[in-house]
Design a protein around this motif. Structure first.
Motif, mmCIF file in Angstrom:
data_model
loop_
_atom_site.group_PDB
_atom_site.id
_atom_site.type_symbol
_atom_site.label_atom_id
_atom_site.label_comp_id
_atom_site.label_asym_id
_atom_site.label_seq_id
_atom_site.Cartn_x
_atom_site.Cartn_y
_atom_site.Cartn_z
ATOM 1 N N PHE A 116 0.819 -1.214 0.000
ATOM 2 C CA PHE A 116 0.000 0.000 0.000
ATOM 3 C C PHE A 116 0.847 1.257 0.000
ATOM 4 C CE2 PHE A 116 -3.003 3.216 1.251
ATOM 5 C CZ PHE A 116 -4.140 2.839 0.564
ATOM 6 N N ALA A 117 2.125 1.134 0.335
ATOM 7 C CA ALA A 117 3.005 2.303 0.339
ATOM 8 C C ALA A 117 3.068 2.958 -1.035
ATOM 9 C CB ALA A 117 4.398 1.904 0.804
ATOM 10 N N VAL A 118 2.902 2.158 -2.098
ATOM 11 C CA VAL A 118 2.919 2.700 -3.457
ATOM 12 C C VAL A 118 1.783 3.707 -3.628
ATOM 13 C CG1 VAL A 118 2.713 2.133 -5.909
ATOM 14 C CG2 VAL A 118 3.979 0.602 -4.371
ATOM 15 N N VAL A 119 0.595 3.329 -3.181
ATOM 16 C CA VAL A 119 -0.558 4.218 -3.275
ATOM 17 C C VAL A 119 -0.375 5.430 -2.361
ATOM 18 C CG1 VAL A 119 -3.056 4.405 -3.047
ATOM 19 C CG2 VAL A 119 -2.029 2.256 -3.793
ATOM 20 N N ALA A 120 0.192 5.193 -1.170
ATOM 21 C CA ALA A 120 0.396 6.292 -0.231
ATOM 22 C C ALA A 120 1.337 7.336 -0.818
ATOM 23 C CB ALA A 120 0.941 5.757 1.094
ATOM 24 N N ARG A 121 2.350 6.889 -1.555
ATOM 25 C CA ARG A 121 3.261 7.840 -2.197
ATOM 26 C C ARG A 121 2.535 8.646 -3.280
ATOM 27 N NH1 ARG A 121 7.223 3.892 -0.943
ATOM 28 N NH2 ARG A 121 6.755 2.618 -2.782
ATOM 29 N N ARG A 122 1.676 7.971 -4.042
ATOM 30 C CA ARG A 122 0.897 8.687 -5.061
ATOM 31 C C ARG A 122 -0.018 9.711 -4.394
ATOM 32 N NH1 ARG A 122 -3.792 6.286 -9.147
ATOM 33 N NH2 ARG A 122 -4.484 8.328 -9.851
ATOM 34 N N ALA A 123 -0.640 9.323 -3.278
ATOM 35 C CA ALA A 123 -1.510 10.248 -2.554
ATOM 36 C C ALA A 123 -0.721 11.478 -2.109
ATOM 37 C CB ALA A 123 -2.141 9.546 -1.362
ATOM 38 N N ALA A 124 0.479 11.260 -1.561
ATOM 39 C CA ALA A 124 1.300 12.375 -1.096
ATOM 40 C C ALA A 124 1.644 13.321 -2.243
ATOM 41 C CB ALA A 124 2.574 11.850 -0.447
ATOM 42 N N SER A 125 1.904 12.760 -3.432
ATOM 43 C CA SER A 125 2.229 13.601 -4.594
ATOM 44 C C SER A 125 1.048 14.474 -5.000
ATOM 45 C CB SER A 125 2.666 12.726 -5.773
ATOM 46 O OG SER A 125 1.558 12.024 -6.334
ATOM 47 N N GLN A 126 -0.170 14.054 -4.619
ATOM 48 C CA GLN A 126 -1.380 14.827 -4.919
ATOM 49 C C GLN A 126 -1.849 15.641 -3.709
ATOM 50 O OE1 GLN A 126 -4.448 12.368 -6.719
ATOM 51 N NE2 GLN A 126 -2.966 11.234 -7.937
ATOM 52 N N ARG A 127 -1.010 15.685 -2.688
ATOM 53 C CA ARG A 127 -1.306 16.412 -1.449
ATOM 54 C C ARG A 127 -2.549 15.860 -0.749
ATOM 55 N NH1 ARG A 127 0.128 22.773 -2.868
ATOM 56 N NH2 ARG A 127 2.271 22.370 -3.527
ATOM 57 N N VAL A 128 -2.739 14.576 -0.861
ATOM 58 C CA VAL A 128 -3.818 13.888 -0.153
ATOM 59 C C VAL A 128 -3.222 13.239 1.089
ATOM 60 C CG1 VAL A 128 -5.534 12.044 -0.264
ATOM 61 C CG2 VAL A 128 -5.101 13.490 -2.276
ATOM 62 N N LYS A 129 -3.805 13.479 2.246
ATOM 63 C CA LYS A 129 -3.296 12.941 3.505
ATOM 64 C C LYS A 129 -3.708 11.477 3.661
ATOM 65 C CE LYS A 129 -1.711 16.987 4.712
ATOM 66 N NZ LYS A 129 -0.252 17.253 4.708
ATOM 67 N N VAL A 130 -2.815 10.682 4.231
ATOM 68 C CA VAL A 130 -3.082 9.264 4.478
ATOM 69 C C VAL A 130 -2.971 8.987 5.974
ATOM 70 C CG1 VAL A 130 -2.344 6.886 4.056
ATOM 71 C CG2 VAL A 130 -2.267 8.564 2.189
ATOM 72 N N VAL A 131 -4.025 8.384 6.526
ATOM 73 C CA VAL A 131 -4.034 7.975 7.934
ATOM 74 C C VAL A 131 -4.050 6.452 7.971
ATOM 75 C CG1 VAL A 131 -5.286 8.049 10.123
ATOM 76 C CG2 VAL A 131 -5.285 10.064 8.602
ATOM 77 N N ALA A 132 -3.034 5.858 8.573
ATOM 78 C CA ALA A 132 -2.997 4.403 8.745
ATOM 79 C C ALA A 132 -3.882 4.047 9.931
ATOM 80 C CB ALA A 132 -1.568 3.923 8.965
ATOM 81 N N TYR A 133 -4.898 3.250 9.663
ATOM 82 C CA TYR A 133 -5.883 2.905 10.694
ATOM 83 C C TYR A 133 -5.655 1.460 11.146
ATOM 84 C CZ TYR A 133 -10.485 2.516 12.956
ATOM 85 O OH TYR A 133 -11.504 2.325 13.848
ATOM 86 N N ASP A 134 -5.324 1.291 12.394
ATOM 87 C CA ASP A 134 -5.122 -0.014 13.030
ATOM 88 C C ASP A 134 -3.832 -0.692 12.594
ATOM 89 O OD1 ASP A 134 -6.583 -1.883 14.942
ATOM 90 O OD2 ASP A 134 -6.044 -3.255 13.325
ATOM 91 N N ARG A 135 -3.451 -0.551 11.317
ATOM 92 C CA ARG A 135 -2.262 -1.220 10.786
ATOM 93 C C ARG A 135 -1.338 -0.179 10.155
ATOM 94 N NH1 ARG A 135 -5.387 -6.079 7.484
ATOM 95 N NH2 ARG A 135 -6.400 -7.061 9.296
ATOM 96 N N LEU A 136 -0.075 -0.255 10.483
ATOM 97 C CA LEU A 136 0.893 0.724 10.000
ATOM 98 C C LEU A 136 1.205 0.503 8.521
ATOM 99 C CD1 LEU A 136 2.674 3.086 10.922
ATOM 100 C CD2 LEU A 136 4.461 1.412 11.456
ATOM 101 N N ILE A 137 1.432 1.595 7.798
ATOM 102 C CA ILE A 137 1.931 1.553 6.422
ATOM 103 C C ILE A 137 3.411 1.889 6.489
ATOM 104 C CG2 ILE A 137 1.775 2.593 4.115
ATOM 105 C CD1 ILE A 137 -1.135 3.410 4.930
ATOM 106 N N ARG A 138 4.224 1.045 5.914
ATOM 107 C CA ARG A 138 5.671 1.218 6.028
ATOM 108 C C ARG A 138 6.289 1.736 4.736
ATOM 109 N NH1 ARG A 138 8.133 -0.269 10.500
ATOM 110 N NH2 ARG A 138 7.004 -1.547 12.005
ATOM 111 N N GLY A 139 7.417 2.428 4.901
ATOM 112 C CA GLY A 139 8.248 2.785 3.762
ATOM 113 C C GLY A 139 7.901 4.071 3.062
ATOM 114 N N THR A 140 6.957 4.858 3.572
ATOM 115 C CA THR A 140 6.608 6.125 2.955
ATOM 116 C C THR A 140 6.033 7.071 4.013
ATOM 117 O OG1 THR A 140 5.431 7.123 1.077
ATOM 118 C CG2 THR A 140 4.224 5.501 2.363
ATOM 119 N N PRO A 141 6.259 8.368 3.881
ATOM 120 C CA PRO A 141 5.689 9.305 4.851
ATOM 121 C C PRO A 141 4.166 9.286 4.807
ATOM 122 C CG PRO A 141 7.456 10.336 3.575
ATOM 123 C CD PRO A 141 7.148 9.037 2.901
#
Length: 372
Positions: A116-141
């Motif tokens: 899911f870090a791949v999607v999280a990076r794409r979200a960050a590039s679009q200035r969309v905030k990502v909140v990891a709920y219950d389970r951590l997302i690794r490898g990306t801010p």
């Protein structure tokens, strides 16, 4: 029961709830300070991405609790809830669809923490905030992380099983899902207790082999693992099950050998079925994680992010995900077994979280304890 907090009997029970309530109150106060300024858009969009429907909590608890709390804080918010049904590729597609639709925040319980870090990076590039709920997302801010103390969950399971087995007993360890960061935290907790006993020869680990996990927390998979162990030998005196759903499958395997209720089995999530099995005596222990506090914390953080300002006061920890220290809310847990489950059954837990009454809970059960 091995209490997590060594105080009076009431303190051991109430302290996690008090701490959860304190955290929730702190979050509420902090979030409320920004409530006067409206969201940047007329109708902000939040995508709530659930991982699966095998575990009861996601659809029955987290979905309604989170949506209800967020709508109270941001009345005009749009919330799209999707469930990936345990398919990582589906969850990624759902997240990408949410980004295309113009989501402002993604709140996600990732099936595969790294994928899911791949999607999280794409979200960050679009200035969309990502909140990891219950389970951590690794490898990306990411913007934030909301969960329970996973290591404490595992320690509670390990301590209970250690105290309900004796020297020389043979123990099976059934891990959760490898791609779920929480499963590794739980394992770290229970092995920190059990490995000391295994290494000293005080208990014997009989399998499955180290490195074996239960893909996507699947109860039938856990049942097959237990059946395979029982085929080799029925000489088993304890089972560390990582959650209640898997415990159901494991207990089914034990029942086929007339061992249900004779072999102590752990669990997690304080589900209706898990608590019923504790009442019946076939499951020994579960771990209470108050989803109400988690959903509320996530809703408050999401509301703050929609307003463009997530105050550090919303969080009580920072957790390193390999790409930085993520502002986090880490909530307390409590061990539940025959010694204290009646208090939980008699509380608001069943109706508030599972939408069931005590009468319905007790209907199929022996008339004793809280079901008299």
């Amino acid at each position: 029961m091995t209490a997590l907090l060594r105080r009076s009997k009431w303190a051991r029970w109430s302290a996690p709830f008090i701490l959860a309530a304190t955290v929730a109150a702190l979050l509420g106060a902090s979030a409320g300070q920004g409530a006067g300024s409206g969201p940047a858009q007329d109708r902000p969009l939040v995508a709530f991405l659930l991982p699966e429907n095998v575990t009861v909590r996601w659809e029955s608890n987290d979905k309604p609790l989170f949506t209800r709390q967020l709508k109270k804080l941001v009345p005009n918010v749009q919330i799209d809830v999707t469930n990936a049904l345990n398919k990582p590729e589906t969850q990624q597609s759902q997240a990408e669809a949410a980004l295309t639709k113009g989501a402002d925040v993604l709140v996600v319980a990732p099936i595969d923490q790294k994928a899911f870090a791949v999607v999280a990076r794409r979200a960050a590039s679009q200035r969309v905030k990502v909140v990891a709920y219950d389970r951590l997302i690794r490898g990306t801010p990411i913007a934030a992380y909301v969960s329970f103390d996973g290591v404490a969950v595992g320690k509670a399971q390990g301590k209970w099983l250690a105290s309900h087995t004796k020297r020389g007993d043979r123990i099976a360890v059934i891990n959760g899902s490898f791609t779920d960061d929480n499963a590794h935290l739980f394992q770290r907790g229970y092995l920190s207790v059990l490995n000391r006993l295994f290494n000293r020869g005080q208990r014997v680990r009989i399998g499955p082999k180290p490195g074996i996990w239960t893909d996507r927390w699947d109860p039938p998979t856990a049942q097959r693992q237990m059946e395979q162990l029982l085929t080799r030998s029925a000489n088993i005196q304890g089972v560390l099950s990582a959650n209640d759903g898997m415990a159901g499958g494991i207990i089914a395997a034990l029942r086929s050998r007339n061992l249900a209720g004779k072999v102590p089995v752990t669990g997690q999530d304080a589900t209706v079925e898990g608590l019923q099995r504790i009442h019946q005596g076939t499951q020994g222990q579960t771990v209470l994680k108050d989803f109400r506090a988690q959903a509320g914390a996530a809703a408050r953080i999401t509301a703050a992010l929609l307003r463009g300002n997530c105050s550090a006061r919303l969080c009580n920890k920072r957790v390193n995900n390999g790409a930085g220290n993520v502002p986090s809310v880490i909530l307390p847990v409590s061990s539940i077994d025959r010694s204290n489950y009646a208090k939980l059954v008699n509380s608001s837990w069943l109706p508030a979280v599972f939408g069931t009454t005590k009468a319905k809970f007790c209907r199929p059960l022996p008339k004793r304890g809280p079901c008299k």
